[in-house]
Design an enzyme around this catalytic site. Structure first.
Site, PDB file in Angstrom:
ATOM      1  N   GLY A  26       0.965  -1.032   0.090  1.00  0.00           N
ATOM      2  CA  GLY A  26       0.089  -0.048  -0.022  1.00  0.00           C
ATOM      3  C   GLY A  26       0.998   1.174   0.090  1.00  0.00           C
ATOM      4  CB  SER A  27       4.226   2.096  -0.981  1.00  0.00           C
ATOM      5  OG  SER A  27       4.312   1.990  -2.347  1.00  0.00           O
ATOM      6  CG  ASN A  28       1.383   3.492  -5.661  1.00  0.00           C
ATOM      7  OD1 ASN A  28       1.967   4.489  -6.144  1.00  0.00           O
ATOM      8  ND2 ASN A  28       1.842   2.515  -5.910  1.00  0.00           N
ATOM      9  CG  MET A 106      -1.294  -8.292  -6.384  1.00  0.00           C
ATOM     10  SD  MET A 106      -0.558  -7.479  -7.849  1.00  0.00           S
ATOM     11  CE  MET A 106       0.174  -9.063  -8.571  1.00  0.00           C
ATOM     12  NE  ARG A 107      -7.852 -11.983  -5.373  1.00  0.00           N
ATOM     13  CZ  ARG A 107      -7.731 -13.594  -5.238  1.00  0.00           C
ATOM     14  NH1 ARG A 107      -8.258 -14.278  -6.176  1.00  0.00           N
ATOM     15  NH2 ARG A 107      -7.022 -14.069  -4.271  1.00  0.00           N
ATOM     16  CG  ASN A 123      -3.856  -0.659 -12.311  1.00  0.00           C
ATOM     17  OD1 ASN A 123      -3.724  -0.940 -11.219  1.00  0.00           O
ATOM     18  ND2 ASN A 123      -3.131  -1.683 -13.294  1.00  0.00           N
ATOM     19  CG  HIS A 125       1.682  -1.778 -15.569  1.00  0.00           C
ATOM     20  ND1 HIS A 125       1.455  -3.097 -14.668  1.00  0.00           N
ATOM     21  CD2 HIS A 125       2.689  -2.087 -16.383  1.00  0.00           C
ATOM     22  CE1 HIS A 125       2.262  -3.843 -15.544  1.00  0.00           C
ATOM     23  NE2 HIS A 125       2.902  -3.344 -16.250  1.00  0.00           N
TER      24      HIS A 125
HETATM   25  C1  GRF Z   1       3.072  -0.813  -7.614  1.00  0.00           C
HETATM   26  O1  GRF Z   1       4.305  -0.939  -8.122  1.00  0.00           O
HETATM   27  C2  GRF Z   1       1.981  -0.719  -8.893  1.00  0.00           C
HETATM   28  O2  GRF Z   1       2.582  -0.211 -10.033  1.00  0.00           O
HETATM   29  C3  GRF Z   1       1.587  -2.101  -9.090  1.00  0.00           C
HETATM   30  O3  GRF Z   1       1.736  -2.605  -7.860  1.00  0.00           O
HETATM   31  C4  GRF Z   1       2.514  -2.160  -7.119  1.00  0.00           C
HETATM   32  C5  GRF Z   1       1.869  -1.756  -5.615  1.00  0.00           C
HETATM   33  O4  GRF Z   1       2.671  -1.177  -4.605  1.00  0.00           O
HETATM   34  N1  GRF Z   1       0.242  -2.205  -9.747  1.00  0.00           N
HETATM   35  P1  GRF Z   1       2.284  -0.720  -3.362  1.00  0.00           P
HETATM   36  O5  GRF Z   1       1.360  -1.785  -2.723  1.00  0.00           O
HETATM   37  O6  GRF Z   1       1.580   0.354  -3.505  1.00  0.00           O
HETATM   38  O7  GRF Z   1       3.451  -0.622  -2.554  1.00  0.00           O
END
Ligand code: GRF
Length: 209
Positions: A26-28, A106-107, A123, A125
């Site tokens: 969940g860093s984003n 991841m789904r 999303n 990526h």
């Molecule tokens: C990110 O690298 C994103 O590009 C991909 O999944 C990862 C999620 O990372 N879709 P986080 O859980 O937000 O750290």
């Protein structure tokens, strides 16, 4: 509501209610929630949902005091059970979510979600799409001998890591990069790009609603 200067006028804009879906650290999600907390991003986080019971993203939601839920995904590995996906639609609707933000979810989403939130699911990526869709995209870029990769924010459609591109940022690949160092640098850039694209959508949807 919040106020936005427009020439010499001040107009009232609605904060965009968002729901965040993730399976991992969940860093984003953290980057987005921090920008909302600091007032830089005019969104309102309504709900964080994970298909993984002990995903750190759920702890993060609790840390920020945001409603959160574990959604048992059912018997499939790469998608949600159709009834579960319907349940997800209901949860997001009940929370008043208008933009669904995938942050390491991841789904693969299918018709229930894609129909209910048409052009309202985005999303991030870790590659410059359309190059390197799929898993571990930073490794794919390294193996292909690229000198530049990056990250992309896009609308979600029925294909994997596909859909209209909303924003991209480049990351240089250094001669001594490993998969880990490259992924770490891509993530730093993701944490800038994702909130900034969400900010643009907040303006667009805030004005039109
Ligand atoms: C990110 O690298 C994103 O590009 C991909 O999944 C990862 C999620 O990372 N879709 P986080 O859980 O937000 O750290």
């Amino acid at each position: 509501m919040y106020e936005q200067e427009w020439g010499n006028q001040t107009i009232e804009m609605k904060r965009l209610p968002i729901g965040i879906l993730g399976s991992g650290k969940g860093s984003n999600c953290r980057a987005i929630l921090e920008r909302i907390r600091s007032g830089e991003l005019a969104a309102e986080p309504r709900l964080v949902v994970s298909d993984v019971l002990d995903a750190p993203i759920l702890d993060l939601a609790r840390e920020f005091g945001i409603a959160n839920a574990y959604l048992p995904p059912g018997r499939f590995r790469t998608r949600l059970e159709p009834e579960v996906e319907e349940q997800l639609v209901q949860m997001l609707r009940a929370a008043g979510v208008e933009l669904v933000v995938l942050a390491g979810f991841m789904r693969v989403l299918h018709e229930p979600m894609l129909k209910a939130f048409a052009r309202r699911i985005i999303n991030i990526h870790p590659s410059l799409l359309p190059k390197f869709p799929g898993l571990e995209a930073w490794k794919q870029a390294l193996v292909a001998g690229e000198t530049v990769t990056g990250c992309t924010v896009h609308y979600v459609d029925e294909q994997i890591d596909h859909g209209q591109i909303l924003g991209q940022k480049e990351v240089k690949i250094l001669p001594n990069d490993t998969a880990e160092t490259l992924h770490a640098r891509i993530q730093v850039v993701e944490h800038e790009l994702y909130p900034s694209v969400i900010g643009q959508l907040c303006k667009r949807y805030g004005e039109s609603s």
